[in-house]
Design an enzyme around this catalytic site. Structure first.
Site, PDB file in Angstrom:
ATOM      1  N   LYS A  56      -0.900   0.209  22.724  1.00  0.00           N
ATOM      2  CA  LYS A  56      -0.150   0.575  21.522  1.00  0.00           C
ATOM      3  C   LYS A  56      -0.897   0.091  20.281  1.00  0.00           C
ATOM      4  CE  LYS A  56       2.689  -3.622  21.691  1.00  0.00           C
ATOM      5  NZ  LYS A  56       4.069  -4.164  21.698  1.00  0.00           N
ATOM      6  N   ARG A  71      16.470  -7.514  21.896  1.00  0.00           N
ATOM      7  CA  ARG A  71      15.973  -6.290  21.274  1.00  0.00           C
ATOM      8  C   ARG A  71      16.584  -5.124  22.040  1.00  0.00           C
ATOM      9  NH1 ARG A  71       9.530  -6.459  20.466  1.00  0.00           N
ATOM     10  NH2 ARG A  71       9.611  -5.899  22.669  1.00  0.00           N
ATOM     11  N   TYR A 108      -9.417 -11.383 -10.077  1.00  0.00           N
ATOM     12  CA  TYR A 108      -8.166 -11.306 -10.828  1.00  0.00           C
ATOM     13  C   TYR A 108      -7.550 -12.690 -11.030  1.00  0.00           C
ATOM     14  CZ  TYR A 108      -8.247  -6.262  -9.921  1.00  0.00           C
ATOM     15  OH  TYR A 108      -8.593  -4.933  -9.865  1.00  0.00           O
ATOM     16  N   MET A 116      -8.172  -5.018  -3.653  1.00  0.00           N
ATOM     17  CA  MET A 116      -7.783  -3.944  -2.744  1.00  0.00           C
ATOM     18  C   MET A 116      -8.965  -3.445  -1.921  1.00  0.00           C
ATOM     19  SD  MET A 116      -5.942  -0.280  -3.503  1.00  0.00           S
ATOM     20  CE  MET A 116      -4.417  -1.016  -4.111  1.00  0.00           C
TER      21      MET A 116
END
EC number: 5.1.1.1
Length: 368
Positions: free
Chosen positions: A34, A132, A261, A309
């Site tokens: 997965k 769950r 930044y 980013m």
């Protein structure tokens, strides 16, 4: 190719699968691929594991199963998560096996299958303490009712451990007891299923009584241990992924120079500020700002300032020889130094699973 990439060593994954099979003994191993095989590339990993003897796989969602089918992988695939009843036709078309985990869901499946005049194989999920999805282990009448529904054929019944990676295994052993209550009830009622399974990576290594017919290796396939509480001597695992980038620019700057930044990093002496062309959009956590480390020339260097980013900066000693195009390692080994997913997870305040699965689609995977 983009100057940022993840190298995936498929031979290491095959080695780790051999370790799984050694520990599992008579139980069959069903690799969990997965989340794009925990960030390693589901299709390529599946093909490598098939070559190593894997006969079936588990994924989390329908789309992951469809992707395997579209890549030509025809091995049985179990979907561990919730698949809505309106997706029954896709399950049939792609020959995928869903998990049924509550009565209403099973009845909705049965209604659609009856209308289609089709039968679907599935696995039944039992909640023994995870809290769950799944039938609570004491709901024996509901479990029995679902297992007798027409148009639905139970191929397996399974549960999932909540704390098998902790030092204290008492809760996991309680979960085994609860699962066995369900299995004994089904046997007493003459209800047989082909596969009983419970063991995740931690339980494969530590709880042989939980191996049953199938085991579900996940994180250990990729060379990572489930937690620091799982003894390393139980399995010899080899990490399979190395995250790399090429240096984009090198600046020699004086003391008092500010970086990134917010100007949160200020040089204390003459320094090389080395820029790398990846950032938090690539899955490199912003929380590693001024905390993370990068390997350049086989040495550890600190992240300088805030991770951006698409870029980040590294502070390197001014005497070091670094040039644009040089290779940097953000996760994995370079020379004699290694940055592990566990180390990164500790800095971020998360787990090694998230470090691997967070590496984004923007990062090409290269198979070696």
């Amino acid at each position: 190719m983009r100057p940022v990439w993840a190298e995936v060593n498929l031979e290491n994954i095959r080695h780790n699968f051999r370790e799984v099979k050694r520990l599992a003994r008579q139980a069959e191993a069903m690799p969990v691929i997965k989340a794009n095989a925990y960030g390693h590339g589901a299709v390529e990993v599946a093909k490598a594991l098939i070559a190593e003897g894997a006969k079936r796989f588990a994924v989390a969602i329908l789309d992951e199963g469809i992707k395997l089918r579209e890549a030509g992988i025809d091995a049985p695939v179990l979907i561990l998560g919730y698949t809505p009843p309106e997706e029954v036709e896709k399950l049939l078309f792609y020959n995928l096996t869903p998990t049924l985990h509550h009565r209403e869901l099973a009845l909705a499946y049965q209604e659609r299958l009856e209308r289609l005049k089709k039968t679907l194989f599935y696995h039944l999920k039992i909640d023994t303490g995870m809290g769950r999805i799944g039938f609570w282990y004491e709901e024996l009448e509901k479990i029995e009712e679902v297992l007798k529904l027409k148009n639905l054929e139970a191929e397996g019944v399974y549960t999932h451990f909540a704390r098998a990676d902790e030092q204290d295994l008492s809760f996991s052993k309680l979960q085994i007891e609860r699962f066995n209550i369900v299995l004994k009830h089904l046997k007493a009622k003459g209800i047989e299923v082909k596969y009983r399974h419970a063991a995740n990576s931690a339980a494969i290594m530590r709880l042989p009584e939980a191996h049953y017919d199938l085991v579900r290796p996940g994180i250990m396939l990729y060379g990572e241990y489930p937690s620091r509480d799982v003894p390393r001597e139980l399995a010899h695992l080899k990490p399979a992924l190395t995250l790399k980038a090429r240096v984009s620019q090198v600046k020699k700057v004086p003391a008092g120079f500010t970086v990134s930044y917010g100007s949160t990093y200020v040089t204390s002496k003459a320094t090389l500020i080395v820029s790398l062309p990846l950032g938090y959009a690539d899955g490199y956590f912003r929380r590693l700002s001024n905390r993370g480390v990068v390997l350049i020339n086989g040495k550890r260097w600190s992240i300088a300032g805030r991770v951006c980013m698409d870029q980040l900066m590294v502070a390197v000693d001014e005497t070091e020889r670094v040039n644009p195009g040089d290779e940097a390692v953000l996760l994995g080994k370079q020379g004699e130094e290694t940055i592990t997913a566990m180390e990164m997870a500790d800095l971020v305040g998360t787990i090694n699973y998230e470090i691997l699965t967070n590496i984004s689609y923007r990062v090409p995977r290269i198979y070696v």
